[in-house]
Scaffold this motif. Sequence first.
Motif, PDB file in Angstrom:
ATOM      1  N   ASN A 235      42.991  45.888  22.103  1.00  0.00           N
ATOM      2  CA  ASN A 235      43.776  44.658  22.209  1.00  0.00           C
ATOM      3  C   ASN A 235      45.274  44.921  22.291  1.00  0.00           C
ATOM      4  OD1 ASN A 235      41.579  42.953  22.195  1.00  0.00           O
ATOM      5  ND2 ASN A 235      41.456  42.998  19.953  1.00  0.00           N
ATOM      6  N   GLU A 236      45.671  46.229  22.305  1.00  0.00           N
ATOM      7  CA  GLU A 236      47.086  46.554  22.441  1.00  0.00           C
ATOM      8  C   GLU A 236      47.359  47.022  23.867  1.00  0.00           C
ATOM      9  OE1 GLU A 236      48.332  49.259  19.484  1.00  0.00           O
ATOM     10  OE2 GLU A 236      47.518  48.107  17.803  1.00  0.00           O
ATOM     11  N   LEU A 237      48.611  47.074  24.242  1.00  0.00           N
ATOM     12  CA  LEU A 237      48.982  47.430  25.602  1.00  0.00           C
ATOM     13  C   LEU A 237      49.683  48.783  25.633  1.00  0.00           C
ATOM     14  CD1 LEU A 237      50.444  43.973  26.627  1.00  0.00           C
ATOM     15  CD2 LEU A 237      48.159  44.848  27.088  1.00  0.00           C
ATOM     16  N   GLN A 238      49.419  49.513  26.715  1.00  0.00           N
ATOM     17  CA  GLN A 238      50.147  50.774  26.907  1.00  0.00           C
ATOM     18  C   GLN A 238      51.593  50.468  27.285  1.00  0.00           C
ATOM     19  OE1 GLN A 238      48.061  52.756  29.998  1.00  0.00           O
ATOM     20  NE2 GLN A 238      46.493  53.606  28.657  1.00  0.00           N
ATOM     21  N   PRO A 239      52.543  51.200  26.749  1.00  0.00           N
ATOM     22  CA  PRO A 239      53.942  50.982  27.151  1.00  0.00           C
ATOM     23  C   PRO A 239      54.096  51.194  28.652  1.00  0.00           C
ATOM     24  CG  PRO A 239      53.803  52.368  25.192  1.00  0.00           C
ATOM     25  CD  PRO A 239      52.401  52.230  25.711  1.00  0.00           C
ATOM     26  N   GLY A 240      54.737  50.202  29.311  1.00  0.00           N
ATOM     27  CA  GLY A 240      54.999  50.334  30.740  1.00  0.00           C
ATOM     28  C   GLY A 240      53.760  50.310  31.604  1.00  0.00           C
ATOM     29  N   SER A 241      52.673  49.744  31.104  1.00  0.00           N
ATOM     30  CA  SER A 241      51.441  49.695  31.885  1.00  0.00           C
ATOM     31  C   SER A 241      51.627  48.809  33.107  1.00  0.00           C
ATOM     32  CB  SER A 241      50.288  49.163  31.027  1.00  0.00           C
ATOM     33  OG  SER A 241      50.585  47.861  30.580  1.00  0.00           O
ATOM     34  N   LYS A 242      50.947  49.161  34.199  1.00  0.00           N
ATOM     35  CA  LYS A 242      51.085  48.416  35.436  1.00  0.00           C
ATOM     36  C   LYS A 242      50.310  47.117  35.337  1.00  0.00           C
ATOM     37  CE  LYS A 242      51.502  50.418  39.321  1.00  0.00           C
ATOM     38  NZ  LYS A 242      51.332  51.204  40.559  1.00  0.00           N
ATOM     39  N   CYS A 243      50.954  46.035  35.768  1.00  0.00           N
ATOM     40  CA  CYS A 243      50.335  44.711  35.745  1.00  0.00           C
ATOM     41  C   CYS A 243      49.920  44.342  37.164  1.00  0.00           C
ATOM     42  CB  CYS A 243      51.325  43.684  35.187  1.00  0.00           C
ATOM     43  SG  CYS A 243      50.687  42.000  35.107  1.00  0.00           S
ATOM     44  N   LEU A 244      48.657  44.020  37.316  1.00  0.00           N
ATOM     45  CA  LEU A 244      48.117  43.613  38.611  1.00  0.00           C
ATOM     46  C   LEU A 244      47.949  42.103  38.634  1.00  0.00           C
ATOM     47  CD1 LEU A 244      45.329  46.236  39.377  1.00  0.00           C
ATOM     48  CD2 LEU A 244      47.464  45.909  40.612  1.00  0.00           C
ATOM     49  N   THR A 245      48.493  41.449  39.657  1.00  0.00           N
ATOM     50  CA  THR A 245      48.283  40.012  39.831  1.00  0.00           C
ATOM     51  C   THR A 245      47.443  39.836  41.081  1.00  0.00           C
ATOM     52  OG1 THR A 245      50.441  39.582  38.853  1.00  0.00           O
ATOM     53  CG2 THR A 245      49.404  37.787  40.057  1.00  0.00           C
ATOM     54  N   LEU A 246      46.250  39.273  40.885  1.00  0.00           N
ATOM     55  CA  LEU A 246      45.246  39.216  41.953  1.00  0.00           C
ATOM     56  C   LEU A 246      44.911  37.776  42.303  1.00  0.00           C
ATOM     57  CD1 LEU A 246      42.818  41.935  40.542  1.00  0.00           C
ATOM     58  CD2 LEU A 246      44.731  42.263  42.134  1.00  0.00           C
ATOM     59  N   LEU A 247      44.544  37.568  43.558  1.00  0.00           N
ATOM     60  CA  LEU A 247      44.058  36.278  44.038  1.00  0.00           C
ATOM     61  C   LEU A 247      42.652  36.507  44.582  1.00  0.00           C
ATOM     62  CD1 LEU A 247      44.787  33.294  44.524  1.00  0.00           C
ATOM     63  CD2 LEU A 247      45.631  33.969  46.788  1.00  0.00           C
ATOM     64  N   VAL A 248      41.674  35.831  43.986  1.00  0.00           N
ATOM     65  CA  VAL A 248      40.263  36.111  44.273  1.00  0.00           C
ATOM     66  C   VAL A 248      39.609  34.886  44.899  1.00  0.00           C
ATOM     67  CG1 VAL A 248      38.081  36.911  43.311  1.00  0.00           C
ATOM     68  CG2 VAL A 248      40.243  37.599  42.251  1.00  0.00           C
ATOM     69  N   GLU A 249      38.893  35.108  46.001  1.00  0.00           N
ATOM     70  CA  GLU A 249      38.067  34.043  46.585  1.00  0.00           C
ATOM     71  C   GLU A 249      36.766  33.965  45.791  1.00  0.00           C
ATOM     72  OE1 GLU A 249      39.689  34.977  51.142  1.00  0.00           O
ATOM     73  OE2 GLU A 249      37.632  35.479  50.544  1.00  0.00           O
ATOM     74  N   ILE A 250      36.448  32.804  45.270  1.00  0.00           N
ATOM     75  CA  ILE A 250      35.272  32.684  44.388  1.00  0.00           C
ATOM     76  C   ILE A 250      34.275  31.631  44.870  1.00  0.00           C
ATOM     77  CG2 ILE A 250      36.486  33.504  42.329  1.00  0.00           C
ATOM     78  CD1 ILE A 250      36.801  30.585  41.452  1.00  0.00           C
ATOM     79  N   HIS A 251      34.425  31.163  46.100  1.00  0.00           N
ATOM     80  CA  HIS A 251      33.480  30.157  46.607  1.00  0.00           C
ATOM     81  C   HIS A 251      32.958  30.561  47.986  1.00  0.00           C
ATOM     82  CE1 HIS A 251      31.641  26.189  46.569  1.00  0.00           C
ATOM     83  NE2 HIS A 251      31.990  26.066  47.829  1.00  0.00           N
ATOM     84  N   PRO A 252      32.036  31.497  48.063  1.00  0.00           N
ATOM     85  CA  PRO A 252      31.522  32.335  46.961  1.00  0.00           C
ATOM     86  C   PRO A 252      32.467  33.513  46.717  1.00  0.00           C
ATOM     87  CG  PRO A 252      30.449  32.892  49.011  1.00  0.00           C
ATOM     88  CD  PRO A 252      31.374  31.759  49.344  1.00  0.00           C
ATOM     89  N   VAL A 253      32.072  34.400  45.786  1.00  0.00           N
ATOM     90  CA  VAL A 253      32.885  35.573  45.480  1.00  0.00           C
ATOM     91  C   VAL A 253      33.013  36.418  46.735  1.00  0.00           C
ATOM     92  CG1 VAL A 253      33.027  37.702  44.169  1.00  0.00           C
ATOM     93  CG2 VAL A 253      32.251  35.586  43.058  1.00  0.00           C
ATOM     94  N   ASN A 254      34.271  36.717  47.092  1.00  0.00           N
ATOM     95  CA  ASN A 254      34.491  37.425  48.347  1.00  0.00           C
ATOM     96  C   ASN A 254      35.681  38.371  48.198  1.00  0.00           C
ATOM     97  OD1 ASN A 254      33.979  38.063  51.002  1.00  0.00           O
ATOM     98  ND2 ASN A 254      35.129  36.348  51.850  1.00  0.00           N
ATOM     99  N   ASN A 255      36.720  38.147  48.938  1.00  0.00           N
ATOM    100  CA  ASN A 255      37.850  39.071  48.986  1.00  0.00           C
ATOM    101  C   ASN A 255      38.754  38.939  47.767  1.00  0.00           C
ATOM    102  OD1 ASN A 255      37.099  40.032  51.557  1.00  0.00           O
ATOM    103  ND2 ASN A 255      38.026  38.216  52.504  1.00  0.00           N
ATOM    104  N   VAL A 256      39.472  40.024  47.478  1.00  0.00           N
ATOM    105  CA  VAL A 256      40.469  40.052  46.405  1.00  0.00           C
ATOM    106  C   VAL A 256      41.799  40.460  47.030  1.00  0.00           C
ATOM    107  CG1 VAL A 256      41.180  41.115  44.247  1.00  0.00           C
ATOM    108  CG2 VAL A 256      38.758  40.652  44.659  1.00  0.00           C
ATOM    109  N   LYS A 257      42.815  39.605  46.813  1.00  0.00           N
ATOM    110  CA  LYS A 257      44.136  39.846  47.366  1.00  0.00           C
ATOM    111  C   LYS A 257      45.083  40.234  46.230  1.00  0.00           C
ATOM    112  CE  LYS A 257      48.074  39.197  49.709  1.00  0.00           C
ATOM    113  NZ  LYS A 257      48.582  40.149  50.712  1.00  0.00           N
ATOM    114  N   VAL A 258      45.818  41.341  46.380  1.00  0.00           N
ATOM    115  CA  VAL A 258      46.808  41.756  45.392  1.00  0.00           C
ATOM    116  C   VAL A 258      48.125  41.051  45.698  1.00  0.00           C
ATOM    117  CG1 VAL A 258      48.094  43.659  44.399  1.00  0.00           C
ATOM    118  CG2 VAL A 258      45.714  44.002  45.080  1.00  0.00           C
ATOM    119  N   LEU A 259      48.586  40.201  44.766  1.00  0.00           N
ATOM    120  CA  LEU A 259      49.845  39.490  44.946  1.00  0.00           C
ATOM    121  C   LEU A 259      51.028  40.283  44.397  1.00  0.00           C
ATOM    122  CD1 LEU A 259      48.815  35.839  43.963  1.00  0.00           C
ATOM    123  CD2 LEU A 259      49.061  36.794  46.258  1.00  0.00           C
TER     124      LEU A 259
END
Length: 854
Positions: free
Chosen positions: A118-142
Amino acid sequence: MALRLVSDFDLRKDVLPWLRAQRVASAAAGARGGGPGVLENNYESLRILNVERNGNVIYTYKDNKGNVFFGLYDCQTRQNEHLYTFEKDLHVVSCSVNSDRTLLAVSLVHSTEEGRKNELQPGSKCLTLLVEIHPVNNVKVLKAVDSYIWVQFLYPHVESHPLPENHLLLVSEEKYIEKFHIQVIQEDGSRVVIKDSGHLPRERVAEDFVWAQWDMSEQRLYYIDLKKSRSILKCLQFSADEKFNLMFEAPLDITLSDSGFKLVNFGCDDLQDQENLSKHLTLCVFTNHTGSLCVCYSPKFDSWEKFTYSVFHFHKGHGKTFTAALGSVDSQVTKGLTFLNLDYYLAVYLPGHFFHLLNIQHPDLICHSLFLTGNSEVVDMLPHSPLQSLSGSLVLDWCSGKLYRALLNQSYLLQFLWNTRLDCEKMAVLHCVLSCGGDRRFLEAKIIQWISENISTCHSFDLIQEFIIASSYWSICPETSNMDKLLPYSSVLTWNTEIPGITLVTEEIALPFMKVHSFKGYWEKLNSNLEYVKYSKPHLHYNNSMVRREWHSLISEEKTGRRRSMVYVKNILDNATKVISNLEARNLEPRLTPLFQEEDNHQRLLMGLMVSELKDHLLRHLQGVEKKKIEQMVLDYVSKLLDLVCQIMETSWRKHSLHPCVPHFSGRASAAEFKVFHIMTRILEATKSLFLPLPPGFHTLHTILGVHCLPLHNLLHYIDSGVLLLTETAVTRLMKDLDNTEKNEKLKFSIIVRLPPLIGQKICRLWDHPMSSNIISRNHVKRLLQNYKKKPPSSVIHKSSFSVEFLPLNYFVEILTDIESSNQALYAFEGHDNVDAKFVEEAALKHTMMLLGL
């Protein structure tokens, strides 16, 4: 408890049973990797991530392999839905789903090694994703950055059909906010995909801010940026047409550091150390449907003896800083301060120390807000875990995974009203109870019952007066905007008594500068409030000062026998007839009290004048409301004032089991009549200073009970001081009901000499007694001699009808006879045609003989 937390959602009750059922079904089917996964003993990972505008709850959990699952609870259907699964051990920072549930935005960081998931690594990379879920399909990295990102889909106010374009806010720890425009298209029937996902348009919404708050219900973004070390609050309003507007800028007199960063209501943020919440500042914005704008602020905690917090009432143009005593030094603050939005009120709560219910509609006087501290059970009534106030009255306890709707607990407040001993608490709770709404008739009956038992225990204000004004206010004001500025809210205009445990400093603040010129909905009401603060001084609250002057003028004209246009008076009396008809139409139950059984023109004039003046007042200041609606509101308001007096009378009458008929003057007063007379006297005191009308017949009934209950000298003192008003109906009954014993003669004469001349003349003719004949004669002589001019004496002196020769009397009677004969048409008047010089002569002789004992 003063607050009632109604559960809207509970992870343990609304989600866990479904997850267990899914696990059983998945195991039975031998499924691997699909569905919501296997929780086994990892239930503690289940937590809420976000609550969207439509009330749907997004939650997440991990299975025993560390896979992250996302689910949604539909608050309308009360069904759960699996959204997506990441088959990696990741920590979720933020998550949001669009209104059509076709896109999922999520911000993730990598988890650490075993034992520190439940803790975070210092300076860990944060990924912000946009996911198609109707149905589950592509994942876009924002975004793929080294700072945290929070995501939030905008929800249009119209949700009747799927929208081709969605809008997503990205909030960066690097102090900027971007808005992404995401178009979707349908392929292969119902499959929804992102159009041109490689080139999503974006725009910068805000930057260089140090604090931001999202209002999910109203789709507003509040944020603060620092300009020359000065905090400026700004607000962006997002609308369904893809646009957003900067609505206002407002300077805030608070200290914020440009190195800090804080978000409010962007999902459930568990990145902060919740154990140290009490050491951090608290800041939030609250609004309600009346156009209020409050900023609540608590600086970093630095003392074990006192706690300071401020509420900036921008819609009123002032801020209030409170300092609450915490008691002993040993009672350390371990939890953070919580602000809760309760519509007309906001609550400030420090677990184990104090609970403050602040009136934001009328914050001027501290007595209209309730402050509780010490060992009261109210202080410990809310959960001690951190509470997050969402839009409206929604409250999230993210530790337990529960979503509540916070409401004022009307039944508890009524009970508190009976038990409290402090006048300030009585005042505050009375208004709290009335603001709750509900069954108003039932509520008013309960309050009246309390008033009747505690009428002499309140010394700082008049209970009946406050109840009548407050209840009438709450019966009208919630229905129409700006009525809170035009109708009186309280009978108390100043309050100088200290409130135990708290001190207050009030300061004027700079008003928000509106950045747009066309307003609708909430913004129209806020702008109206700001305009009122700028230009409406003194206050526009209605009072009866004009009615008082006009009523006294009409009564004075009546006494002198002169009156202005009959059309004017008829219109006034017609207003009163409408009020009484309106009152009777709303109350179909038969009355126990013998009211409304006489004309009582004085009270009808007062009613009609109040209707006329209040209508003119509202027509002048209430813009955009039809005249017909205003007229009905005025009738409802004045009817309500009368109805509340009737309710108090009915309660007292019923409690003491009095007969519904008007009491007779003869006989001794009972203990019940003494108590009812006392209540009526207190009602009269309450209405007199505010110059409020009373039901026709009130003064007659009050006088009859007064004659019953009071010794003669007290009775006359009450009459002379204006507590008892002698009506023609009451005095007529007195003359008829009582015989001519020595005691009753003294009473009758004492009453007659205190009557106005016109009424006195009528009453004297009902009393067959030498004293009344003497009074009638005196009045007749006075009227005849008012314009008398001396003439040469007549040589003929007519003898008196009596055998007694008394030349002065004979001469005087001759003069009267001459005046009568020469002015017969002028001095003849209805009911007095048998009063003449002969009558005067006989009355004079009888009175003289009585004085001489003959």
